[in-house]
Design an enzyme around this catalytic site. Structure first.
Site, PDB file in Angstrom:
ATOM      1  N   LYS A   1       0.885  -1.199   0.144  1.00 56.37           N
ATOM      2  CA  LYS A   1      -0.070   0.001  -0.057  1.00 56.37           C
ATOM      3  C   LYS A   1       0.915   1.207  -0.090  1.00 56.37           C
ATOM      4  O   LYS A   1       1.628   1.423   0.970  1.00 56.37           O
ATOM      5  CB  LYS A   1      -0.791  -0.068   1.346  1.00 56.37           C
TER       6      LYS A   1
ATOM      7  N   LEU B   1       1.967  -5.376   3.145  1.00 59.13           N
ATOM      8  CA  LEU B   1       1.106  -6.194   3.769  1.00 59.13           C
ATOM      9  C   LEU B   1       0.838  -7.616   3.197  1.00 59.13           C
ATOM     10  O   LEU B   1       1.293  -7.643   1.946  1.00 59.13           O
ATOM     11  CB  LEU B   1      -0.377  -5.501   3.402  1.00 59.13           C
TER      12      LEU B   1
ATOM     13  N   TYR C   1      -0.630 -10.763   1.085  1.00 59.00           N
ATOM     14  CA  TYR C   1      -1.217 -10.809  -0.002  1.00 59.00           C
ATOM     15  C   TYR C   1      -2.338 -11.909   0.386  1.00 59.00           C
ATOM     16  O   TYR C   1      -2.099 -13.177   0.573  1.00 59.00           O
ATOM     17  CB  TYR C   1      -0.546 -11.126  -1.182  1.00 59.00           C
ATOM     18  N   ALA C   2      -3.675 -11.380  -0.076  1.00 55.30           N
ATOM     19  CA  ALA C   2      -4.882 -12.335   0.148  1.00 55.30           C
ATOM     20  C   ALA C   2      -5.120 -12.816  -1.356  1.00 55.30           C
ATOM     21  O   ALA C   2      -5.773 -11.962  -1.897  1.00 55.30           O
ATOM     22  CB  ALA C   2      -6.021 -11.700   0.712  1.00 55.30           C
TER      23      ALA C   2
ATOM     24  N   LYS D   1     -16.743  -3.528   7.228  1.00 53.67           N
ATOM     25  CA  LYS D   1     -17.605  -3.510   6.382  1.00 53.67           C
ATOM     26  C   LYS D   1     -17.098  -4.472   5.211  1.00 53.67           C
ATOM     27  O   LYS D   1     -15.927  -4.864   5.398  1.00 53.67           O
ATOM     28  CB  LYS D   1     -17.919  -2.169   5.861  1.00 53.67           C
TER      29      LYS D   1
ATOM     30  N   THR E   1     -19.601   5.087   4.029  1.00 53.75           N
ATOM     31  CA  THR E   1     -21.009   4.716   4.228  1.00 53.75           C
ATOM     32  C   THR E   1     -21.453   4.872   5.808  1.00 53.75           C
ATOM     33  O   THR E   1     -20.675   4.296   6.487  1.00 53.75           O
ATOM     34  CB  THR E   1     -21.579   3.462   3.580  1.00 53.75           C
TER      35      THR E   1
HETATM   36  C1  LIG Z   1      -3.747  -5.392   0.750  1.00 51.70           C
HETATM   37  C2  LIG Z   1      -4.287  -6.691  -0.108  1.00 51.70           C
HETATM   38  C3  LIG Z   1      -5.136  -6.849  -1.227  1.00 51.70           C
HETATM   39  C4  LIG Z   1      -4.961  -8.051  -1.563  1.00 51.70           C
HETATM   40  N1  LIG Z   1      -5.338  -9.014  -2.583  1.00 51.70           N
HETATM   41  C5  LIG Z   1      -6.252  -8.397  -3.591  1.00 51.70           C
HETATM   42  N2  LIG Z   1      -6.717  -7.372  -3.792  1.00 51.70           N
HETATM   43  C6  LIG Z   1      -7.548  -6.656  -4.528  1.00 51.70           C
HETATM   44  C7  LIG Z   1      -7.646  -5.119  -4.268  1.00 51.70           C
HETATM   45  C8  LIG Z   1      -7.378  -4.298  -3.541  1.00 51.70           C
HETATM   46  C9  LIG Z   1      -7.652  -2.932  -3.223  1.00 51.70           C
HETATM   47  C10 LIG Z   1      -6.744  -2.298  -2.517  1.00 51.70           C
HETATM   48  C11 LIG Z   1      -7.133  -0.792  -2.089  1.00 51.70           C
HETATM   49  C12 LIG Z   1      -8.639  -0.204  -2.849  1.00 51.70           C
HETATM   50  C13 LIG Z   1      -9.068  -1.139  -3.435  1.00 51.70           C
HETATM   51  C14 LIG Z   1      -8.991  -2.522  -3.706  1.00 51.70           C
HETATM   52  N3  LIG Z   1      -7.976  -7.173  -5.588  1.00 51.70           N
HETATM   53  C15 LIG Z   1      -7.544  -8.676  -5.822  1.00 51.70           C
HETATM   54  C16 LIG Z   1      -8.044  -9.394  -6.702  1.00 51.70           C
HETATM   55  C17 LIG Z   1      -7.552 -10.677  -6.839  1.00 51.70           C
HETATM   56  N4  LIG Z   1      -8.082 -11.378  -7.829  1.00 51.70           N
HETATM   57  C18 LIG Z   1      -7.539 -12.830  -7.883  1.00 51.70           C
HETATM   58  C19 LIG Z   1      -8.860 -13.487  -7.621  1.00 51.70           C
HETATM   59  N5  LIG Z   1     -10.256 -13.175  -8.460  1.00 51.70           N
HETATM   60  C20 LIG Z   1     -11.255 -14.162  -8.030  1.00 51.70           C
HETATM   61  C21 LIG Z   1     -10.357 -11.922  -8.320  1.00 51.70           C
HETATM   62  C22 LIG Z   1      -9.050 -10.932  -8.573  1.00 51.70           C
HETATM   63  C23 LIG Z   1      -6.757 -11.379  -5.879  1.00 51.70           C
HETATM   64  C24 LIG Z   1      -6.141 -10.530  -4.825  1.00 51.70           C
HETATM   65  C25 LIG Z   1      -6.508  -9.275  -4.403  1.00 51.70           C
HETATM   66  N6  LIG Z   1      -4.145  -8.730  -0.584  1.00 51.70           N
HETATM   67  N7  LIG Z   1      -3.350  -7.840   0.295  1.00 51.70           N
END
Ligand SMILES: Cc1cc(Nc2nc(/C=C/c3ccccc3)nc3cc(N4CCN(C)CC4)ccc23)n[nH]1
Length: 283
Positions: A40, A88, A90-91, A136, A172
């Site tokens: 981030k 951070l 990674y999810a 949320k 919100t």
């Molecule tokens: C901090 C963090 C994020 C994270 N993983 C992911 N973040 C965001 C979107 C993140 C985001 C960040 C700021 C504002 C808006 C969105 N989008 C992601 C989309 C992902 N994919 C792979 C899985 N698909 C089903 C959907 C698209 C995978 C991980 C994602 N791990 N740790």
């Protein structure tokens, strides 16, 4: 990641993940270990412009000391002259709210599993005297096995928080407890209220107090203050029972998190998993 002063050169960019109010998030790889992280990046000028530097400092202090499988880990941070970088966890399965929008609503077993995971994470937070205050769908991510991870501790504080500072919530109101929207003294019970709002939204597909017109803050405000709740017949009586026990106007009348974990709607779908391990299984 052993303690050392990290810098941007230690990482290589994989792809952007998303853009939030104050920061862009990127998927990065640490060059030596090939370890994948989410980074981030926050502009210091933005922080100063919105007087948010204290909030970022608090986010770092709180999140870097938490270790729980349903809380997104903050491994380290560093800064250069223009930006602050948060490293951070990674999810890999992305944002829960996108999954909710796509599925419209979750089957009861899925909603119960998410509420169980959230309740264990909140019980851990409250034991550490931390209130999240902004639970949320947008702040929930999904780990490698589809497990829930609470992210974004930008609004968390150490309890109890008279929070004399005016809450300039530009987000919100849907998830805020009555004592929060009324700007009164609040406790960790505000997170229990949000758990009730989420439980309703996971099962119904929209939050209980949503204003009829989008962005109808006044309508949402008054519906929260009156706990003006309408639970559809399609919801099981056990789920209804839990929602009604969480969305109580008076904070002390809300079900305690330990009792949530013992509620039939939770135990029915989550078996007796025993105490969820609150440490990470390796990095
Ligand atoms: C901090 C963090 C994020 C994270 N993983 C992911 N973040 C965001 C979107 C993140 C985001 C960040 C700021 C504002 C808006 C969105 N989008 C992601 C989309 C992902 N994919 C792979 C899985 N698909 C089903 C959907 C698209 C995978 C991980 C994602 N791990 N740790």
């Amino acid at each position: 990641l052993i303690p050392k002063v990290w810098c941007l050169d230690d990482f290589e960019l994989a792809r952007p993940l998303g853009k939030g109010q104050f920061g862009q998030v990127y998927l990065m790889r640490e060059r030596q270990s090939r370890f994948v992280v989410a980074m981030k990046v926050v502009l210091k000028s933005d922080l100063l412009k919105h007087n948010m530097e204290h909030q970022l400092r608090r986010e770092i202090d709180i999140q870097s000391n938490l270790r729980h499988k349903h809380i997104l880990r903050l491994d380290t941070f560093f800064h250069d002259e223009k930006r602050v970088y948060l490293v951070l966890e990674y999810a890999p399965q992305g944002e829960l709210y996108k999954r909710l929008r796509k599925m419209v609503k979750f089957p009861e077993w899925q909603a119960s599993k998410y509420i169980y995971e959230l309740a264990t994470a909140l019980a851990y937070l409250h034991r550490k005297h931390v209130i999240h205050r902004d639970i949320k769908p947008e702040n929930l991510l999904l780990g490698a096995h589809g497990e829930l991870k609470i992210s974004d501790f930008g609004w968390s504080v150490h309890a109890p928080s008279p929070s004399s500072r005016r809450l300039t919530f530009c987000g919100t109101l849907d998830y805020l407890a009555p004592e929060m929207v009324e700007g009164r003294v609040h406790s960790n019970r505000v997170d229990v209220w949000s758990l009730g709002v989420l439980c309703y939204e996971f099962l119904v597909g929209k939050p209980p107090f949503e204003g009829l017109q989008e962005e109808d803050r006044q309508a949402t405000y008054s519906r929260i203050a009156k706990v003006d709740l309408d639970i559809p017949e399609t919801i099981s009586s056990e789920a209804r029972d839990l929602i009604l026990k969480l969305l109580k106007y008076h904070p002390d009348h809300r079900l305690g998190l330990e009792r949530v974990l013992l509620h039939p709607w939770i135990t029915r779908h989550n078996g007796t998993k025993g105490s969820s391990s609150s440490h990470n299984r390796g990095l």
